[in-house]
Write a protein that holds these residues in place. Sequence first.
Motif, PDB file in Angstrom:
ATOM      1  N   GLU A 259      -0.313  10.216   7.540  1.00 45.36           N
ATOM      2  CA  GLU A 259      -0.538  10.820   5.759  1.00 45.36           C
ATOM      3  C   GLU A 259       1.080  10.464   5.216  1.00 45.36           C
ATOM      4  OE1 GLU A 259      -2.742  11.777   4.186  1.00 45.36           O
ATOM      5  OE2 GLU A 259      -4.093  11.072   5.238  1.00 45.36           O
ATOM      6  N   VAL A 260       1.472   9.845   4.405  1.00 41.75           N
ATOM      7  CA  VAL A 260       2.273   9.661   3.586  1.00 41.75           C
ATOM      8  C   VAL A 260       3.762  10.379   4.177  1.00 41.75           C
ATOM      9  CG1 VAL A 260       3.606   8.419   2.508  1.00 41.75           C
ATOM     10  CG2 VAL A 260       1.644   7.827   2.262  1.00 41.75           C
TER      11      VAL A 260
ATOM     12  N   ARG B  66     -15.627   5.897  -4.085  1.00 41.42           N
ATOM     13  CA  ARG B  66     -15.907   6.559  -3.015  1.00 41.42           C
ATOM     14  C   ARG B  66     -16.512   8.320  -4.034  1.00 41.42           C
ATOM     15  NH1 ARG B  66      -9.495   6.632  -1.507  1.00 41.42           N
ATOM     16  NH2 ARG B  66      -9.608   4.950   0.424  1.00 41.42           N
TER      17      ARG B  66
ATOM     18  N   ALA C 215       0.117  -1.198  -0.052  1.00 39.40           N
ATOM     19  CA  ALA C 215      -0.520  -0.387  -0.322  1.00 39.40           C
ATOM     20  C   ALA C 215       1.086   1.514  -0.274  1.00 39.40           C
ATOM     21  CB  ALA C 215      -1.304   0.313   1.138  1.00 39.40           C
ATOM     22  N   CYS C 216      -0.174   2.549  -0.220  1.00 41.01           N
ATOM     23  CA  CYS C 216       1.432   3.586  -0.322  1.00 41.01           C
ATOM     24  C   CYS C 216       2.096   3.695   1.064  1.00 41.01           C
ATOM     25  CB  CYS C 216       0.570   5.031  -0.147  1.00 41.01           C
ATOM     26  SG  CYS C 216      -0.518   5.504   1.626  1.00 41.01           S
TER      27      CYS C 216
ATOM     28  N   GLN D 155      -9.092  -1.852   9.069  1.00 37.89           N
ATOM     29  CA  GLN D 155      -8.508  -0.045   9.342  1.00 37.89           C
ATOM     30  C   GLN D 155      -9.847   0.583   9.555  1.00 37.89           C
ATOM     31  OE1 GLN D 155      -9.765  -2.186   6.398  1.00 37.89           O
ATOM     32  NE2 GLN D 155      -9.650  -0.588   4.344  1.00 37.89           N
ATOM     33  N   HIS D 156     -11.742  -0.288   9.102  1.00 43.46           N
ATOM     34  CA  HIS D 156     -12.699   0.697  10.708  1.00 43.46           C
ATOM     35  C   HIS D 156     -12.887  -0.116  11.379  1.00 43.46           C
ATOM     36  CE1 HIS D 156     -12.933   1.875   6.316  1.00 43.46           C
ATOM     37  NE2 HIS D 156     -13.128   0.712   5.865  1.00 43.46           N
TER      38      HIS D 156
ATOM     39  N   ARG E 208      -7.358   4.596   7.825  1.00 40.27           N
ATOM     40  CA  ARG E 208      -6.059   4.301   6.955  1.00 40.27           C
ATOM     41  C   ARG E 208      -4.168   4.846   7.533  1.00 40.27           C
ATOM     42  NH1 ARG E 208      -7.845   7.628   1.434  1.00 40.27           N
ATOM     43  NH2 ARG E 208     -10.004   7.627   2.009  1.00 40.27           N
ATOM     44  N   VAL E 209      -4.210   3.519   6.116  1.00 38.44           N
ATOM     45  CA  VAL E 209      -3.009   3.259   6.633  1.00 38.44           C
ATOM     46  C   VAL E 209      -2.021   4.605   5.463  1.00 38.44           C
ATOM     47  CG1 VAL E 209      -2.085   0.938   7.294  1.00 38.44           C
ATOM     48  CG2 VAL E 209      -2.305   1.452   4.605  1.00 38.44           C
ATOM     49  N   PRO E 210      -0.710   4.962   6.365  1.00 38.00           N
ATOM     50  CA  PRO E 210       0.243   4.709   7.036  1.00 38.00           C
ATOM     51  C   PRO E 210      -0.566   5.400   8.605  1.00 38.00           C
ATOM     52  CG  PRO E 210       1.052   5.922   6.006  1.00 38.00           C
ATOM     53  CD  PRO E 210      -0.011   5.619   5.006  1.00 38.00           C
TER      54      PRO E 210
ATOM     55  N   HIS F 233      -2.774   9.592  -5.956  1.00 35.87           N
ATOM     56  CA  HIS F 233      -3.784   8.331  -5.207  1.00 35.87           C
ATOM     57  C   HIS F 233      -4.984   8.743  -5.114  1.00 35.87           C
ATOM     58  CE1 HIS F 233      -2.784   6.120  -1.707  1.00 35.87           C
ATOM     59  NE2 HIS F 233      -3.748   5.616  -2.591  1.00 35.87           N
TER      60      HIS F 233
ATOM     61  N   ARG G 238     -11.438   3.090  -6.531  1.00 32.11           N
ATOM     62  CA  ARG G 238     -12.559   2.646  -5.552  1.00 32.11           C
ATOM     63  C   ARG G 238     -12.716   3.621  -6.035  1.00 32.11           C
ATOM     64  NH1 ARG G 238     -11.198   0.808  -0.949  1.00 32.11           N
ATOM     65  NH2 ARG G 238      -8.561   0.307  -0.218  1.00 32.11           N
TER      66      ARG G 238
HETATM   67  N1  GSH Z   1      -3.786  10.281   2.444  1.00 33.81           N
HETATM   68  C1  GSH Z   1      -3.130   9.249   2.542  1.00 33.81           C
HETATM   69  C2  GSH Z   1      -3.919   8.234   1.787  1.00 33.81           C
HETATM   70  C3  GSH Z   1      -3.794   6.972   2.804  1.00 33.81           C
HETATM   71  C4  GSH Z   1      -4.842   5.431   1.775  1.00 33.81           C
HETATM   72  O1  GSH Z   1      -5.157   6.588   1.234  1.00 33.81           O
HETATM   73  N2  GSH Z   1      -3.799   4.742   2.174  1.00 33.81           N
HETATM   74  C5  GSH Z   1      -5.499   3.337   1.796  1.00 33.81           C
HETATM   75  C6  GSH Z   1      -3.825   2.265   1.559  1.00 33.81           C
HETATM   76  S1  GSH Z   1      -2.405   2.857  -0.026  1.00 33.81           S
HETATM   77  C7  GSH Z   1      -5.998   2.761   2.975  1.00 33.81           C
HETATM   78  O2  GSH Z   1      -5.613   2.514   4.583  1.00 33.81           O
HETATM   79  N3  GSH Z   1      -6.968   2.089   2.331  1.00 33.81           N
HETATM   80  C8  GSH Z   1      -8.098   1.381   3.329  1.00 33.81           C
HETATM   81  C9  GSH Z   1      -9.239   1.671   2.560  1.00 33.81           C
HETATM   82  O3  GSH Z   1      -9.670   2.940   1.995  1.00 33.81           O
HETATM   83  O4  GSH Z   1     -10.502   1.617   3.262  1.00 33.81           O
HETATM   84  C10 GSH Z   1      -1.914   9.251   2.613  1.00 33.81           C
HETATM   85  O5  GSH Z   1      -0.867   9.794   1.633  1.00 33.81           O
HETATM   86  O6  GSH Z   1      -0.936   8.364   3.547  1.00 33.81           O
END
Ligand code: GSH
Length: 211
Positions: A64-65, A116, A10-11, A38-39, A51-53, A104, A113
Amino acid sequence: MYTLHYSAGACSLAAHLVLEETGAPYELVAVNLKDGQQHGEAFRALNPKGRVPVLIDGDIVLTEVSAIMIYLARKHPAAGLLPENALQLGRCVEWCSWLGSSVHAAAVAQIWRPNRFADDESLHPAISAKGRLNLAECFGQVESRLQKGQWAVDNRYSIVDPYLLVFYRWGYRMDLDMRTLFPTWTDHAERLFQRPAIRKALEQEGIGIWP
Ligand SMILES: N[C@@H](CCC(=O)N[C@@H](CS)C(=O)NCC(=O)O)C(=O)O
């Protein structure tokens, strides 16, 4: 000791690659995105955005990455991952901001997705198709901005380089023949793969770059 909550490939990979480059001790906690961990209540208590990370540093919880990469780079200046020079720093933020938003949060999210962007499922194929066009434009810009044999910002290795690898890998998951379509970006990925920190972090996540 840092703790990074991540999901393989993942990111969060960008934060992991930067963490490994700093040489600082850390532990990894895998979050199962497919199962919706994650939820869950426990993870939402850490990051209400689900969300990760997520990076934990003592009492500090950072999400936020880009924020995590900048924080780590500044905390470990000897790793040289974020320039002091105003313009080079600006260029790093310019790349990170664009990768996190247009690439992204817009193009990739439209493809993977579409829910969304619209609840009506009949609209999802059109949203994904538009995402593919947006992504092609973004990836074309990456290819033309990179130069063969050079790192992204003034040929000085920075947080931008590992962040680019996240999207390069994703290209294959979107059935793009990255090697043929983006030779300069491929050269960049190949040089990243020569770095021990990159190899080690990829190995820890159980992933490679190429399919
Ligand atoms: N803006 C956030 C985006 C983080 C993000 O979208 N992470 C994704 C993985 S790439 C995630 O956790 N997705 C889980 C979900 O949407 O349920 C960042 O830059 O950290």
